[in-house]
Design a protein around this motif. Structure first.
Motif, mmCIF file in Angstrom:
data_model
loop_
_atom_site.group_PDB
_atom_site.id
_atom_site.type_symbol
_atom_site.label_atom_id
_atom_site.label_comp_id
_atom_site.label_asym_id
_atom_site.label_seq_id
_atom_site.Cartn_x
_atom_site.Cartn_y
_atom_site.Cartn_z
ATOM 1 N N PHE A 158 0.841 -1.199 0.000
ATOM 2 C CA PHE A 158 0.000 0.000 0.000
ATOM 3 C C PHE A 158 0.878 1.251 0.000
ATOM 4 C CE2 PHE A 158 -2.620 -3.146 2.386
ATOM 5 C CZ PHE A 158 -3.638 -3.275 1.452
ATOM 6 N N VAL A 159 0.629 2.147 -0.946
ATOM 7 C CA VAL A 159 1.347 3.416 -1.035
ATOM 8 C C VAL A 159 0.316 4.527 -1.191
ATOM 9 C CG1 VAL A 159 3.414 2.370 -2.071
ATOM 10 C CG2 VAL A 159 1.584 3.233 -3.550
ATOM 11 N N HIS A 160 0.765 5.770 -1.063
ATOM 12 C CA HIS A 160 -0.195 6.873 -1.209
ATOM 13 C C HIS A 160 0.217 7.886 -2.268
ATOM 14 C CE1 HIS A 160 2.796 8.641 1.438
ATOM 15 N NE2 HIS A 160 2.264 9.822 1.253
ATOM 16 N N THR A 161 1.304 7.626 -2.994
ATOM 17 C CA THR A 161 1.687 8.497 -4.108
ATOM 18 C C THR A 161 2.113 7.640 -5.300
ATOM 19 O OG1 THR A 161 4.068 8.669 -3.605
ATOM 20 C CG2 THR A 161 2.575 10.207 -2.454
ATOM 21 N N GLU A 162 1.955 8.209 -6.493
ATOM 22 C CA GLU A 162 2.373 7.499 -7.701
ATOM 23 C C GLU A 162 3.880 7.257 -7.706
ATOM 24 O OE1 GLU A 162 0.984 8.876 -11.519
ATOM 25 O OE2 GLU A 162 -0.740 9.838 -10.567
ATOM 26 N N ASP A 163 4.640 8.227 -7.231
ATOM 27 C CA ASP A 163 6.096 8.078 -7.251
ATOM 28 C C ASP A 163 6.539 6.893 -6.403
ATOM 29 O OD1 ASP A 163 6.711 10.342 -8.931
ATOM 30 O OD2 ASP A 163 6.108 11.607 -7.268
ATOM 31 N N LEU A 164 5.911 6.720 -5.243
ATOM 32 C CA LEU A 164 6.227 5.559 -4.405
ATOM 33 C C LEU A 164 5.796 4.263 -5.093
ATOM 34 C CD1 LEU A 164 5.249 6.857 -0.845
ATOM 35 C CD2 LEU A 164 7.548 6.300 -1.639
ATOM 36 N N MET A 165 4.674 4.308 -5.772
ATOM 37 C CA MET A 165 4.186 3.122 -6.471
ATOM 38 C C MET A 165 5.232 2.609 -7.467
ATOM 39 S SD MET A 165 0.900 2.799 -9.046
ATOM 40 C CE MET A 165 -0.320 2.410 -7.802
ATOM 41 N N TYR A 166 5.765 3.511 -8.276
ATOM 42 C CA TYR A 166 6.725 3.094 -9.298
ATOM 43 C C TYR A 166 8.105 2.793 -8.702
ATOM 44 C CZ TYR A 166 3.254 3.894 -12.857
ATOM 45 O OH TYR A 166 2.118 3.789 -13.625
ATOM 46 N N GLN A 167 8.420 3.391 -7.573
ATOM 47 C CA GLN A 167 9.657 3.044 -6.880
ATOM 48 C C GLN A 167 9.609 1.580 -6.432
ATOM 49 O OE1 GLN A 167 11.299 4.479 -2.695
ATOM 50 N NE2 GLN A 167 11.459 6.140 -4.179
ATOM 51 N N TRP A 168 8.473 1.174 -5.889
ATOM 52 C CA TRP A 168 8.298 -0.224 -5.494
ATOM 53 C C TRP A 168 8.305 -1.143 -6.715
ATOM 54 C CZ3 TRP A 168 8.199 -2.777 -0.904
ATOM 55 C CH2 TRP A 168 8.129 -2.009 0.261
ATOM 56 N N LYS A 169 7.625 -0.733 -7.769
ATOM 57 C CA LYS A 169 7.590 -1.560 -8.978
ATOM 58 C C LYS A 169 8.995 -1.783 -9.516
ATOM 59 C CE LYS A 169 5.554 -1.783 -13.620
ATOM 60 N NZ LYS A 169 6.812 -1.920 -14.392
ATOM 61 N N ASP A 170 9.787 -0.723 -9.574
ATOM 62 C CA ASP A 170 11.156 -0.846 -10.085
ATOM 63 C C ASP A 170 11.994 -1.764 -9.191
ATOM 64 O OD1 ASP A 170 10.473 0.883 -12.105
ATOM 65 O OD2 ASP A 170 11.411 2.649 -11.201
ATOM 66 N N THR A 171 11.763 -1.678 -7.876
ATOM 67 C CA THR A 171 12.534 -2.504 -6.941
ATOM 68 C C THR A 171 12.204 -3.983 -7.126
ATOM 69 O OG1 THR A 171 12.622 -0.723 -5.308
ATOM 70 C CG2 THR A 171 13.009 -2.963 -4.499
ATOM 71 N N PHE A 172 10.922 -4.318 -7.193
ATOM 72 C CA PHE A 172 10.541 -5.722 -7.386
ATOM 73 C C PHE A 172 10.993 -6.234 -8.758
ATOM 74 C CE2 PHE A 172 7.343 -5.237 -3.893
ATOM 75 C CZ PHE A 172 7.707 -6.372 -3.169
ATOM 76 N N THR A 173 10.906 -5.378 -9.769
ATOM 77 C CA THR A 173 11.353 -5.777 -11.108
ATOM 78 C C THR A 173 12.844 -6.112 -11.100
ATOM 79 O OG1 THR A 173 9.671 -4.400 -12.175
ATOM 80 C CG2 THR A 173 11.562 -5.052 -13.508
ATOM 81 N N ALA A 174 13.625 -5.275 -10.429
ATOM 82 C CA ALA A 174 15.065 -5.513 -10.334
ATOM 83 C C ALA A 174 15.383 -6.814 -9.594
ATOM 84 C CB ALA A 174 15.743 -4.340 -9.629
ATOM 85 N N MET A 175 14.462 -7.254 -8.752
ATOM 86 C CA MET A 175 14.652 -8.498 -8.004
ATOM 87 C C MET A 175 14.169 -9.727 -8.774
ATOM 88 S SD MET A 175 13.692 -7.492 -4.086
ATOM 89 C CE MET A 175 14.824 -6.519 -3.069
ATOM 90 N N GLY A 176 13.692 -9.506 -9.986
ATOM 91 C CA GLY A 176 13.280 -10.633 -10.821
ATOM 92 C C GLY A 176 11.820 -11.007 -10.714
#
Length: 462
Positions: A158-176
């Motif tokens: 759960f996030v409350h801003t778009e920027d945090l949303m994509y920060q998490w997406k990029d992190t999980f993507t980098a983890m495979g």
């Protein structure tokens, strides 16, 4: 007499057959002075708020209590000599790190963690529910994503801003992780159960608005791991309503600043769970992960008198008006520009934080006219535009970034070495978040400096 059956799911349910002495003690321990009432009374006004707030609520089963208070329930029952059993109605099973790191991909991620990050991941996994307190720049997103991989459960963030949303997406993507869903932030709101191996990153405002929509509650019920970023926001109704409908076994909150200026800090452990891990800035500085900035107070000489901002109808000070007066003050804005120009001439990378969108644009334009590579970034801009600005700053296209409170959470620019704190007044939590933006270690970075504008009158105590 049969033991009491305590149900633990999204909340804790105590049966109506519980002894009255236990209920009375629970009520006493779960009743707090209402900070909203206290605040209004201090202003000498009549309050529409109750003096106290109680988190022991009647329900069909008997009594409902926030899940973070499970240890309190058990402690009182044991102290009263009451036999009880616990029926877990949570989604997900128990996991161990030792089992998960047998998978090479997960093992590689675990090895990449810093020592304190491994400590924190272990605390999250073993603690099952609770919050962790880590400074800005400590890698909260990365370590929490790693912890989610360790428990191997359907995960909702759960996030409350778009920027945090994509920060998490990029992190999980980098983890495979290749099965990542997004809810809200222009990505629609198609709700469906989450399966193992999937991660859904959701705007909590979107979830709250759609709790009655088809599939939304079912989606919450399917998660075995729930993570709330910037968990100090969880006392807000939008956040607490969603979190307390999610029965995930693993319930984690992340924050750098747990203390709330509104007095509702006590709700964080009630809703999320107790503190599982905390590390202070001193240790991260000693281990070379953060750098202590030099703080330079700048007396603006500007004084906003209380008498000039009193609302005649309410008799209260109009802080919004005071902030607007400061934002429009030419002398103050000229001082900000001069500081930025000196920093730019010294080869520094500067973040300016102001309270108003128009002020951010004004200062950026003033700097441009003086030959400085400056840009403004505000919540008014679309995410794609903000992304281009951030990328431009990283590449050296800009030297000064003028921002509003958008920069308080989720801004990832380790290259920043100068902060001009020009937001009129600031809660302690926000101030800590802002200073943290320039404390990260980065190759070739100059020693960080904070220019803290000090205004007189209304804002002097802040």
């Amino acid at each position: 007499m049969n033991p009491l059956n305590i149900l633990v799911g999204s909340n804790v349910l105590v049966p109506s057959t519980a002894p009255n002495s236990c209920i009375m003690r629970l009520r006493a321990n779960l009743t707090y002075q209402n900070p909203s009432y206290v605040k209004v009374k201090k202003l000498g006004m009549n309050s529409r708020y109750s003096k106290t707030v109680c988190f022991l609520k009647p329900c069909d089963y008997g009594w409902s209590i926030p899940r973070g208070a499970i240890s309190l329930v058990c402690s009182i029952l044991e102290d009263e000599g009451v036999d009880y059993t616990i029926t877990k109605m949570v989604t997900g099973g128990k996991s161990t790190i030792s089992e998960r790191i047998k998978e090479e991909r997960v093992a590689a991620i675990y090895r990449s963690l810093r020592r304190y990050q491994k400590e924190c991941v272990k605390a999250l996994v073993n603690g099952v529910q609770g919050h962790v307190i880590l400074p800005c720049g400590s890698g909260k997103t990365y370590l929490a994503a790693a912890a989610a991989l360790m428990v191997d459960e359907p995960t909702i963030v759960f996030v409350h801003t778009e920027d945090l949303m994509y920060q998490w997406k990029d992190t999980f993507t980098a983890m495979g992780v290749d099965q990542i869903g997004l809810i809200g932030g222009g990505n629609g709101s198609s709700f469906m159960p989450i399966s193992k191996g999937q991660v859904y990153i959701c705007m909590i405002q979107t979830m709250e608005r759609n709790l009655s929509a088809d599939g939304c509650v079912e989606m919450l019920n399917s998660a075995g791991c729930a993570i709330l970023d910037e968990a100090h926001h969880c006392p807000a109704e939008t956040f607490s309503k969603v979190i307390q409908l999610c029965p995930a076994r693993y319930r984690w909150g992340l924050t750098a600043t747990p203390d709330r200026s509104d007095g509702f800090t006590f709700l964080i452990p009630l809703i999320i769970g107790n503190s599982l891990y905390q590390i202070d800035t001193t240790r991260l500085v000693e281990e070379g992960y953060l750098v202590v900035p030099k703080i330079i107070p700048v007396d603006t000489g500007i004084k906003i008198e209380f008498s000039s901002i009193i609302n005649k109808k309410t008799g209260r000070a109009d802080i919004v008006k005071a902030t607007s007066l400061l934002s429009a003050n030419f002398k103050r804005n000229r001082s900000i520009v001069q500081i930025c120009m000196r920093a730019s001439d010294a080869g520094r990378k500067t973040l300016v934080i102001v309270p108003r969108v128009e002020q951010a644009k004004l200062i950026s334009n003033m700097l441009k006219h003086m030959g400085c590579k400056s840009v403004a970034i505000t919540s008014k801009a679309k995410r794609d535009q903000r992304k281009l600005v951030i990328e431009g700053f990283r590449s050296g296209k800009y030297d000064v970034l003028c921002a509003t409170q958008l920069a308080d959470e989720g801004l990832d620019l380790p290259i920043l070495d100068t902060l001009v704190q020009a937001s009129a007044g600031s809660a302690e939590g926000r101030a800590i978040q802002r200073v943290g933006r320039i404390m990260r270690v980065h190759k070739g970075k100059k020693k960080p400096v904070v220019f803290d504008l000090v205004d007189r009158g209304v804002f002097i105590k802040q």
